[in-house]
Enzyme design. Structure first.
Site, PDB file in Angstrom:
ATOM      1  N   SER A 142      18.882   5.305   7.620  1.00  0.00           N
ATOM      2  CA  SER A 142      18.128   5.659   8.816  1.00  0.00           C
ATOM      3  C   SER A 142      16.635   5.362   8.625  1.00  0.00           C
ATOM      4  O   SER A 142      16.262   4.218   8.392  1.00  0.00           O
ATOM      5  CB  SER A 142      18.391   7.125   9.174  1.00  0.00           C
ATOM      6  OG  SER A 142      17.896   7.432  10.462  1.00  0.00           O
ATOM      7  N   ASP A 190      26.391   4.553  17.458  1.00  0.00           N
ATOM      8  CA  ASP A 190      25.018   4.854  17.037  1.00  0.00           C
ATOM      9  C   ASP A 190      24.058   4.138  17.974  1.00  0.00           C
ATOM     10  O   ASP A 190      24.178   2.924  18.164  1.00  0.00           O
ATOM     11  CB  ASP A 190      24.821   4.361  15.595  1.00  0.00           C
ATOM     12  CG  ASP A 190      23.423   4.625  15.042  1.00  0.00           C
ATOM     13  OD1 ASP A 190      22.589   5.223  15.744  1.00  0.00           O
ATOM     14  OD2 ASP A 190      23.174   4.225  13.892  1.00  0.00           O
ATOM     15  N   HIS A 226      25.844   7.739  13.756  1.00  0.00           N
ATOM     16  CA  HIS A 226      24.641   7.688  12.938  1.00  0.00           C
ATOM     17  C   HIS A 226      24.666   8.820  11.918  1.00  0.00           C
ATOM     18  O   HIS A 226      24.998   9.958  12.240  1.00  0.00           O
ATOM     19  CB  HIS A 226      23.398   7.835  13.827  1.00  0.00           C
ATOM     20  CG  HIS A 226      22.122   7.624  13.102  1.00  0.00           C
ATOM     21  ND1 HIS A 226      21.608   6.373  12.863  1.00  0.00           N
ATOM     22  CD2 HIS A 226      21.256   8.499  12.527  1.00  0.00           C
ATOM     23  CE1 HIS A 226      20.482   6.485  12.200  1.00  0.00           C
ATOM     24  NE2 HIS A 226      20.236   7.767  11.966  1.00  0.00           N
TER      25      HIS A 226
END
Length: 310
Positions: free
Chosen positions: A153, A251, A281
């Site tokens: 991320s 995501d 995600h």
């Protein structure tokens, strides 16, 4: 395919956002309360907390040694958390799994967080630790061959940016980059990527939350068009290290990761791209207890070592 049923069960228990202002201190405390005690963590040969003395200041690091060996590849890992959440503890299990599966010595970076330290503080900390690792290779048992960067991320944002910083510095030390569902474009125009609308709600990370979550990192006036803020904005991607990019089907950030893979390949960079079906995600950090998602660590090992994992 639809979201994995085990992920769906947990998503169903999460209340919908109520529009309240984000409280970083409270959110960090909530994360910390979920960290398992050391006795319940994956055992490794050694886990050591250190302080890396760098030009960016003293940066906490946690060093994971998978087995007793004469030498190791090194992997510098940056945790996710929208630049204001996450810690050495919250992502300890990710670093342990990376060390176990790859056989690399993993150096997890306790970089400074926003809003207390907005862009570029955390990025500078991470780059300084990367160079510290290379400079202290003999002490760390580095094999002198493999030096990878990895992140999930927002940590994937840092990992990608580090490769560009190294290239611009004329330093060719990074041999691999591993980006797990990376946040590469901090211009959150919902029409920029189809996945922003396809996965806008109901999958944990919501498109409407991206701007407020990342605002802490940008609040000093950082420009989302700056390639060190949004690595996908870099014009010339040639000469960067080979990349493994892992994305999640459900995501909002899926398409920017996949576009980055495409642009790297067009620039002549060797790229492996894998979209994990049924995933959302954060699945590497949150759902790696599911065998089909733990496979991301074995895929990383194969990418770094060239060896098929059992």
């Amino acid at each position: 395919m639809t979201i994995h049923p085990e992920i769906a069960k947990i998503l169903a228990t999460i209340p919908a956002p109520d529009g309240s202002p984000l409280d970083p201190a409270a959110m960090r405390a909530g994360e910390a309360a979920q960290v398992p005690p050391p006795a319940d963590r994956l055992p490794l040969h050694a886990v050591e907390d250190r302080t890396a003395a760098t030009p960016s200041g003293d940066v906490p690091v946690r060093i994971y040694t998978p087995v007793d060996s004469d030498s190791y590849g090194l992997l510098v890992y940056m945790h996710g958390g929208a630049f204001f959440l996450g810690s050495l503890d919250t992502h300890d299990h990710v670093a342990r799994s990376l060390a176990k599966e790859t056989g690399f010595k993993v150096i997890s970076v306790g970089y400074r967080l926003a809003p207390e330290a907005a862009f570029p503080a955390g990025l500078r900390d991470s780059y300084a630790v990367l160079r510290w690792a290379a400079d202290n290779g003999a002490e760390l048992g580095w094999d002198g061959r493999s030096l990878a960067v990895a992140g999930d991320s927002s940590g994937g944002n840092f990992a990608a940016a580090l490769t560009a910083m190294a290239k611009d510095d004329g330093w060719q030390g990074i041999t691999h980059q591993v980006l797990f569902y990376p946040s590469l474009d901090l211009d959150f125009d919902v029409d920029r990527y189809a996945s922003m609308r396809e996965n806008a709600e109901g999958y944990g990370l919501e498109t409407a939350g991206l701007a407020p979550f990342n605002a802490f990192y940008l609040e000093n006036g950082a420009d989302p068009a700056d390639p060190l803020v949004s690595p996908i904005k870099r014009g010339d991607l040639s000469g960067l290290p080979p990349a493994l990019i892992i994305t999640a089907e459900h995501d909002p950030l899926r398409d920017e990761g996949e576009l980055y893979a495409k642009r790297l390949a067009e620039a002549g960079v060797p790229v492996q791209l894998h979209r994990y079906a049924g995933a959302n995600h954060g699945f590497v950090a949150n759902f790696s207890w599911l065998p089909e998602f733990y496979a991301a660590f074995r895929e990383t090992a194969q990418f770094l070592t060239g060896n098929e994992q059992p």
